[in-house]
Design a protein around this motif. Structure first.
Motif, PDB file in Angstrom:
ATOM      1  N   LEU A 192       0.715   8.532  20.301  1.00 33.27           N
ATOM      2  CA  LEU A 192       1.473   8.780  19.078  1.00 33.27           C
ATOM      3  C   LEU A 192       1.372   7.628  18.104  1.00 33.27           C
ATOM      4  CD1 LEU A 192       4.696  10.466  20.455  1.00 33.27           C
ATOM      5  CD2 LEU A 192       2.868  11.518  19.172  1.00 33.27           C
ATOM      6  N   GLU A 193       1.210   6.414  18.622  1.00 33.42           N
ATOM      7  CA  GLU A 193       1.128   5.258  17.746  1.00 33.42           C
ATOM      8  C   GLU A 193      -0.099   5.349  16.839  1.00 33.42           C
ATOM      9  OE1 GLU A 193       0.882   0.353  18.024  1.00 33.42           O
ATOM     10  OE2 GLU A 193       0.992   1.576  19.851  1.00 33.42           O
ATOM     11  N   SER A 194      -1.233   5.807  17.390  1.00 35.10           N
ATOM     12  CA  SER A 194      -2.450   5.935  16.587  1.00 35.10           C
ATOM     13  C   SER A 194      -2.281   7.001  15.510  1.00 35.10           C
ATOM     14  CB  SER A 194      -3.636   6.289  17.486  1.00 35.10           C
ATOM     15  OG  SER A 194      -3.863   5.287  18.447  1.00 35.10           O
ATOM     16  N   VAL A 195      -1.658   8.130  15.879  1.00 34.43           N
ATOM     17  CA  VAL A 195      -1.437   9.194  14.900  1.00 34.43           C
ATOM     18  C   VAL A 195      -0.522   8.706  13.780  1.00 34.43           C
ATOM     19  CG1 VAL A 195      -0.497  11.508  14.562  1.00 34.43           C
ATOM     20  CG2 VAL A 195      -1.812  10.995  16.610  1.00 34.43           C
ATOM     21  N   THR A 196       0.539   8.007  14.154  1.00 32.72           N
ATOM     22  CA  THR A 196       1.470   7.475  13.147  1.00 32.72           C
ATOM     23  C   THR A 196       0.779   6.468  12.239  1.00 32.72           C
ATOM     24  OG1 THR A 196       3.302   7.773  14.695  1.00 32.72           O
ATOM     25  CG2 THR A 196       3.667   6.307  12.819  1.00 32.72           C
ATOM     26  N   THR A 197      -0.053   5.619  12.836  1.00 33.58           N
ATOM     27  CA  THR A 197      -0.759   4.598  12.046  1.00 33.58           C
ATOM     28  C   THR A 197      -1.660   5.226  10.998  1.00 33.58           C
ATOM     29  OG1 THR A 197      -0.712   3.021  13.880  1.00 33.58           O
ATOM     30  CG2 THR A 197      -2.378   2.676  12.173  1.00 33.58           C
ATOM     31  N   VAL A 198      -2.494   6.179  11.420  1.00 29.59           N
ATOM     32  CA  VAL A 198      -3.447   6.762  10.473  1.00 29.59           C
ATOM     33  C   VAL A 198      -2.732   7.651   9.454  1.00 29.59           C
ATOM     34  CG1 VAL A 198      -4.041   8.870  11.735  1.00 29.59           C
ATOM     35  CG2 VAL A 198      -5.793   7.705  10.411  1.00 29.59           C
ATOM     36  N   ASN A 199      -1.636   8.281   9.869  1.00 28.15           N
ATOM     37  CA  ASN A 199      -0.847   9.085   8.929  1.00 28.15           C
ATOM     38  C   ASN A 199      -0.262   8.205   7.830  1.00 28.15           C
ATOM     39  OD1 ASN A 199       0.448  11.228   7.773  1.00 28.15           O
ATOM     40  ND2 ASN A 199       2.011  11.440   9.343  1.00 28.15           N
ATOM     41  N   ASN A 200       0.310   7.058   8.231  1.00 32.83           N
ATOM     42  CA  ASN A 200       0.861   6.125   7.248  1.00 32.83           C
ATOM     43  C   ASN A 200      -0.230   5.514   6.379  1.00 32.83           C
ATOM     44  OD1 ASN A 200       3.416   6.572   8.261  1.00 32.83           O
ATOM     45  ND2 ASN A 200       3.355   4.817   9.655  1.00 32.83           N
ATOM     46  N   LEU A 201      -1.392   5.284   6.979  1.00 36.03           N
ATOM     47  CA  LEU A 201      -2.509   4.695   6.239  1.00 36.03           C
ATOM     48  C   LEU A 201      -2.934   5.606   5.094  1.00 36.03           C
ATOM     49  CD1 LEU A 201      -4.448   2.231   6.363  1.00 36.03           C
ATOM     50  CD2 LEU A 201      -5.974   3.630   7.730  1.00 36.03           C
ATOM     51  N   ILE A 202      -3.092   6.898   5.386  1.00 31.34           N
ATOM     52  CA  ILE A 202      -3.504   7.838   4.344  1.00 31.34           C
ATOM     53  C   ILE A 202      -2.386   8.042   3.328  1.00 31.34           C
ATOM     54  CG2 ILE A 202      -4.000  10.281   3.952  1.00 31.34           C
ATOM     55  CD1 ILE A 202      -5.943  10.268   6.120  1.00 31.34           C
ATOM     56  N   SER A 203      -1.150   8.170   3.789  1.00 28.47           N
ATOM     57  CA  SER A 203      -0.035   8.390   2.868  1.00 28.47           C
ATOM     58  C   SER A 203       0.110   7.232   1.892  1.00 28.47           C
ATOM     59  CB  SER A 203       1.261   8.587   3.663  1.00 28.47           C
ATOM     60  OG  SER A 203       1.176   9.715   4.499  1.00 28.47           O
ATOM     61  N   THR A 204      -0.020   6.011   2.410  1.00 27.96           N
ATOM     62  CA  THR A 204       0.078   4.834   1.535  1.00 27.96           C
ATOM     63  C   THR A 204      -1.076   4.795   0.545  1.00 27.96           C
ATOM     64  OG1 THR A 204       1.165   3.615   3.323  1.00 27.96           O
ATOM     65  CG2 THR A 204       0.258   2.325   1.506  1.00 27.96           C
ATOM     66  N   THR A 205      -2.290   5.113   1.014  1.00 29.06           N
ATOM     67  CA  THR A 205      -3.455   5.109   0.118  1.00 29.06           C
ATOM     68  C   THR A 205      -3.286   6.136  -0.994  1.00 29.06           C
ATOM     69  OG1 THR A 205      -4.899   4.418   1.942  1.00 29.06           O
ATOM     70  CG2 THR A 205      -5.950   5.386   0.017  1.00 29.06           C
ATOM     71  N   VAL A 206      -2.852   7.347  -0.644  1.00 29.72           N
ATOM     72  CA  VAL A 206      -2.643   8.388  -1.655  1.00 29.72           C
ATOM     73  C   VAL A 206      -1.585   7.953  -2.662  1.00 29.72           C
ATOM     74  CG1 VAL A 206      -1.751  10.728  -1.996  1.00 29.72           C
ATOM     75  CG2 VAL A 206      -3.416  10.279  -0.186  1.00 29.72           C
ATOM     76  N   HIS A 207      -0.509   7.355  -2.184  1.00 29.37           N
ATOM     77  CA  HIS A 207       0.559   6.893  -3.084  1.00 29.37           C
ATOM     78  C   HIS A 207       0.026   5.842  -4.056  1.00 29.37           C
ATOM     79  CE1 HIS A 207       4.566   5.626  -4.403  1.00 29.37           C
ATOM     80  NE2 HIS A 207       4.175   4.376  -4.189  1.00 29.37           N
ATOM     81  N   GLN A 208      -0.774   4.902  -3.551  1.00 27.14           N
ATOM     82  CA  GLN A 208      -1.298   3.851  -4.423  1.00 27.14           C
ATOM     83  C   GLN A 208      -2.302   4.401  -5.434  1.00 27.14           C
ATOM     84  OE1 GLN A 208      -2.701   0.458  -2.246  1.00 27.14           O
ATOM     85  NE2 GLN A 208      -0.703   0.023  -1.339  1.00 27.14           N
ATOM     86  N   ILE A 209      -3.104   5.392  -5.007  1.00 30.09           N
ATOM     87  CA  ILE A 209      -4.052   5.996  -5.952  1.00 30.09           C
ATOM     88  C   ILE A 209      -3.307   6.683  -7.084  1.00 30.09           C
ATOM     89  CG2 ILE A 209      -5.777   7.825  -6.205  1.00 30.09           C
ATOM     90  CD1 ILE A 209      -6.674   7.205  -3.333  1.00 30.09           C
ATOM     91  N   LYS A 210      -2.298   7.476  -6.739  1.00 31.80           N
ATOM     92  CA  LYS A 210      -1.533   8.182  -7.765  1.00 31.80           C
ATOM     93  C   LYS A 210      -0.795   7.216  -8.679  1.00 31.80           C
ATOM     94  CE  LYS A 210      -0.789  12.542  -5.299  1.00 31.80           C
ATOM     95  NZ  LYS A 210       0.224  13.498  -4.766  1.00 31.80           N
ATOM     96  N   THR A 211      -0.314   6.122  -8.113  1.00 31.63           N
ATOM     97  CA  THR A 211       0.373   5.123  -8.935  1.00 31.63           C
ATOM     98  C   THR A 211      -0.593   4.463  -9.909  1.00 31.63           C
ATOM     99  OG1 THR A 211       1.981   4.690  -7.180  1.00 31.63           O
ATOM    100  CG2 THR A 211       1.718   3.000  -8.872  1.00 31.63           C
ATOM    101  N   ALA A 212      -1.767   4.063  -9.411  1.00 28.43           N
ATOM    102  CA  ALA A 212      -2.743   3.376 -10.261  1.00 28.43           C
ATOM    103  C   ALA A 212      -3.262   4.281 -11.370  1.00 28.43           C
ATOM    104  CB  ALA A 212      -3.900   2.858  -9.415  1.00 28.43           C
ATOM    105  N   LEU A 213      -3.400   5.581 -11.079  1.00 33.12           N
ATOM    106  CA  LEU A 213      -3.930   6.523 -12.065  1.00 33.12           C
ATOM    107  C   LEU A 213      -2.827   7.262 -12.818  1.00 33.12           C
ATOM    108  CD1 LEU A 213      -6.871   8.018  -9.956  1.00 33.12           C
ATOM    109  CD2 LEU A 213      -7.019   6.304 -11.765  1.00 33.12           C
ATOM    110  N   ASN A 214      -1.570   6.888 -12.528  1.00 29.24           N
ATOM    111  CA  ASN A 214      -0.414   7.485 -13.217  1.00 29.24           C
ATOM    112  C   ASN A 214      -0.407   9.007 -13.032  1.00 29.24           C
ATOM    113  OD1 ASN A 214       1.939   7.482 -14.711  1.00 29.24           O
ATOM    114  ND2 ASN A 214       0.884   7.637 -16.684  1.00 29.24           N
ATOM    115  N   CYS A 215      -0.519   9.432 -11.756  1.00 27.36           N
ATOM    116  CA  CYS A 215      -0.629  10.862 -11.450  1.00 27.36           C
ATOM    117  C   CYS A 215       0.491  11.347 -10.542  1.00 27.36           C
ATOM    118  CB  CYS A 215      -1.971  11.150 -10.770  1.00 27.36           C
ATOM    119  SG  CYS A 215      -3.403  10.820 -11.791  1.00 27.36           S
TER     120      CYS A 215
END
Length: 697
Positions: free
Chosen positions: A670-693
């Motif tokens: 479960l730790e690996s699943v949680t890690t990669v889930n948070n990794l993608i969620s954080t990346t998507v959040h930062q992309i949307k923030t940087a592009l104002n989306c």
């Protein structure tokens, strides 16, 4: 022969010297004799001859009686152990069977999120606990089986239902994704649904006839304009007039029984930096053909060569039966499968044609027919041009069975025909051909070498390593039969798709790899998003693994005419990991773009840059696949082959891979699943923030 029973008696044959005597006299041992024998058995179950003689004198029994008593006592003890272990095996069997039934009953309530079932994380944690308990019970069963085998003298075959225990987990996403139940159990790195084919001479004759007719249709579609083809007023694309087509090819477009079939037809032409003979050679080799289209072809293999061509003419008249699997770079879009006949013909000097047409074949006694997709005559006409170039006219004609299974994010792109269009095939061919040409050059600019890559051999080695990285990335997000995906609940409307497989490929670290990906829609043109990911100065805004540190490009290799088509070696500044570099390849054409990157340790990078074979360098790439959303509103007369910005919106697939365990037998945690889930969620959040989306849906 004489027998003695461990229960205290024996057959006495000492007085049977007369051969005519058939009956034997039975002697029951006394209680004192049995007590003494039992005591000796506990001390020494296998007495030697000296010990047996001593017992014989003490107990007044014949040495042979002593010998057979011990033999029978050992047999009796083995039978007792066997009965006890069989009881233990049955108990473990019943326990695991009940466990399996309980798991399946519990999972029935979480198969479909539209039914109001409990949240994913509750079901997921419960399932993980049951998995661990089930694995523990199976280990206990194996231990007991091994113990019992020592006494029985042969391996114990466990109940057959153990091998088929499967714990499945529901796919949670929007209603369009359906209610498919996917398995997180470890899968092989690759698998195939290609069945063995048995062809008779009659089959081959029929195949030749079908291929010849398909070639005639392809040539006419390539060489005829109006009234067969009309220009679209919205984007300038060639549009097939279906009424004229049905009159010209009445048999080729017979009425389909299923009304859910949708026709996708497109045509495009352009110049490719490879001559016709080289292209034909690559098209008729399934492996080389796959390398030309890494973002489209997820699998291709030649099932059987029906004809190797005319004598003295390379590939002219060559006919092959092939299996194709085509993909769009997102786990939300199913792959398309075809069995096709590929036929090659030289039309005249310097002009070749290659055609594909679907063909239903039999695998053993089973009919192999992929009813969801049918490839009508499709392919290309290749004509030599000066300076080693060639002009390619591509035809793509597919009938697709669409029962509402298309994910809503990709509906516009797929239903417009752009997802698998001739434009996409040709644009990809042009880009990969440029890359192929760049790998063959004998000189390089100082900017390419950058003072870091010392030789042309090093340049080619780096290009080979980057190509393997891109191929690995594309394979990691495919929906082929080797990858089954489970969708986790996420912060966006799609969620994160995860898939687990065993990495056994040459050059890769053996172990368990977790792939995770999600696709988001952004109201930003694809070119803008590509520039955002490609720009070193904006990398810290989305690369969560760099901890916000800037990067510096230390080596650069151009592999195409577009400035975005290049390979870079990046170094993270102010980083504690000074022994790691980042290998990155970016590529863009009118059909979409890729930015793929992977950390590589310094010794391995030096090995590749020095010109050594890079095939042993392990890669675990991550990156982005960027596609137009298909909602374009093109201006008058826009050219599809030159207009990189096809639409105002983009579909961006974000994908990561992590090594869960360095052992092929490792398990997902479960730790690996949680890690990669948070990794993608954080990346998507930062992309949307940087592009104002953040307001995008």
């Amino acid at each position: 022969m004489e027998f003695g029973t461990g229960g205290g008696g024996g057959w006495d044959n000492d007085s049977s010297s007369d051969p005519r005597r058939s009956r034997k006299r039975y002697h029951r041992h006394t209680a004192n004799q049995i007590q003494r024998l039992e005591a000796m058995f506990k001390e020494c179950p296998h007495p030697d001859e000296k010990q047996r003689l001593q017992l014989s004198r003490e107990l007044g029994l014949a040495p042979r009686q002593i010998k057979f008593w011990f033999q029978n006592r050992r047999t009796q003890m083995k039978a007792q152990h066997e009965r006890a272990d069989n009881s233990a095996l049955r108990a473990e069997n019943d326990k695991i069977r009940c466990e399996n039934i309980a798991i399946r009953e519990a999972l029935k309530n979480v198969i479909c999120p539209s039914c109001g079932g409990p949240p994913l994380h509750d079901a997921y944690f419960d399932e993980h606990k049951l998995r661990m308990e089930n694995a523990h019970l199976k280990e206990e069963l194996d231990r007991v089986s091994s113990m019992a085998a020592k006494y029985i003298g042969r391996p114990i075959s466990q109940p057959s239902h153990f091998s088929s225990l499967e714990l499945s987990m529901s796919s949670f996403s929007s209603h369009e994704m359906g209610c498919s139940s996917l398995d997180l159990d470890l899968l092989p790195a690759s698998s195939s649904n290609v069945l063995p084919i048995h062809l008779s001479n009659m089959d081959k004759t029929l195949m030749s006839e079908v291929a010849t007719n398909a070639m005639g249709e392809l040539l006419r579609l390539c060489q005829t304009n109006e009234p067969l083809w009309m220009k679209s007023r919205s984007d300038g694309r060639d549009v097939l007039d279906l009424e004229t087509y049905e009159q010209a090819f009445p048999r080729a477009n017979a009425p389909l029984e299923n009304l859910h079939f949708r026709t996708e037809v497109s045509r495009d032409s352009g110049v490719v930096i490879v001559n016709s003979a080289t292209l034909v050679d690559m098209f008729m080799d399934s492996n080389k053909w796959s390398e030309l289209f890494p973002t489209i072809v997820s699998s291709a293999r030649t099932i059987e060569v029906i004809s190797s061509g005319m004598l003295g003419s390379h590939h002219n008249g060559s006919l092959q039966l092939m299996y194709l699997e085509l993909q769009l770079l997102s786990p939300l879009v199913p792959t398309r499968h075809f069995y096709v006949l590929r036929y090659c013909q030289q039309i005249e000097q310097g002009m070749w044609a290659v055609v594909d047409v679907s063909y239903n074949v039999t695998g053993g006694s089973q009919m192999v027919s992929h009813s969801q997709c049918r490839r009508s005559p499709s392919g290309c006409l290749i004509q030599d041009m000066p300076n080693g170039y060639s002009k390619v006219t591509w035809i793509e004609h597919v009938e697709v069975e669409d029962k509402g299974s298309t994910h809503w994010l990709f509906r516009d792109l797929i239903h417009s025909g752009l997802a698998f269009s001739a434009e996409r095939w040709l644009a990809t061919l042009q880009r990969t051909s440029e890359r192929f040409a760049c790998s063959m050059v004998t000189s390089s600019s100082s900017q390419d070498l950058g003072g870091v890559i010392p030789s042309l051999e090093g340049r080619r080695s780096m290009m080979k390593l980057a190509q393997r990285m891109v191929n690995n990335f594309c394979a990691s997000i495919t929906t082929s039969h080797g990858h089954r995906w489970t969708t986790l609940s996420g912060t966006d409307e799609v969620g994160v798709c995860v898939s687990v497989h065993k990495s056994m490929d040459p050059g890769q670290r053996n172990g368990v790899v977790l792939s995770a990906a999600t696709t988001i829609w952004l109201p930003v043109p694809p070119q803008t998003i590509f520039n955002f990911f490609k720009n070193d100065r904006t990398r810290s805004q989305w690369d969560v693994l760099s901890d916000g540190n800037p990067v510096q490009e230390v080596a650069h290799i151009t592999n195409g005419s577009h400035p975005g088509n290049c390979i870079s070696v990046l170094r993270a500044l102010n980083s504690t990991q000074n022994n790691m570099l980042i290998l990155q390849e970016s590529c863009i054409d009118s059909s979409g773009s890729l930015v793929v990157y992977c950390p590589v340790d310094l010794p391995a990078m030096n090995l590749a840059m020095s010109g050594e074979d890079p095939s042993s360098i392990p890669l675990l790439p991550s990156g982005f696949a960027i596609l137009p959303d298909g909602r374009q509103d093109q201006g008058e007369g826009a050219s599809s082959s030159s207009d990189v910005q096809r639409s105002g919106g983009s579909l961006v697939t974000v994908a990561f891979q992590i090594l869960v365990s360095s052992l092929p037998s490792g398990k997902l945690n479960l730790e690996s699943v949680t890690t990669v889930n948070n990794l993608i969620s954080t990346t998507v959040h930062q992309i949307k923030t940087a592009l104002n989306c953040h307001s995008s849906s």
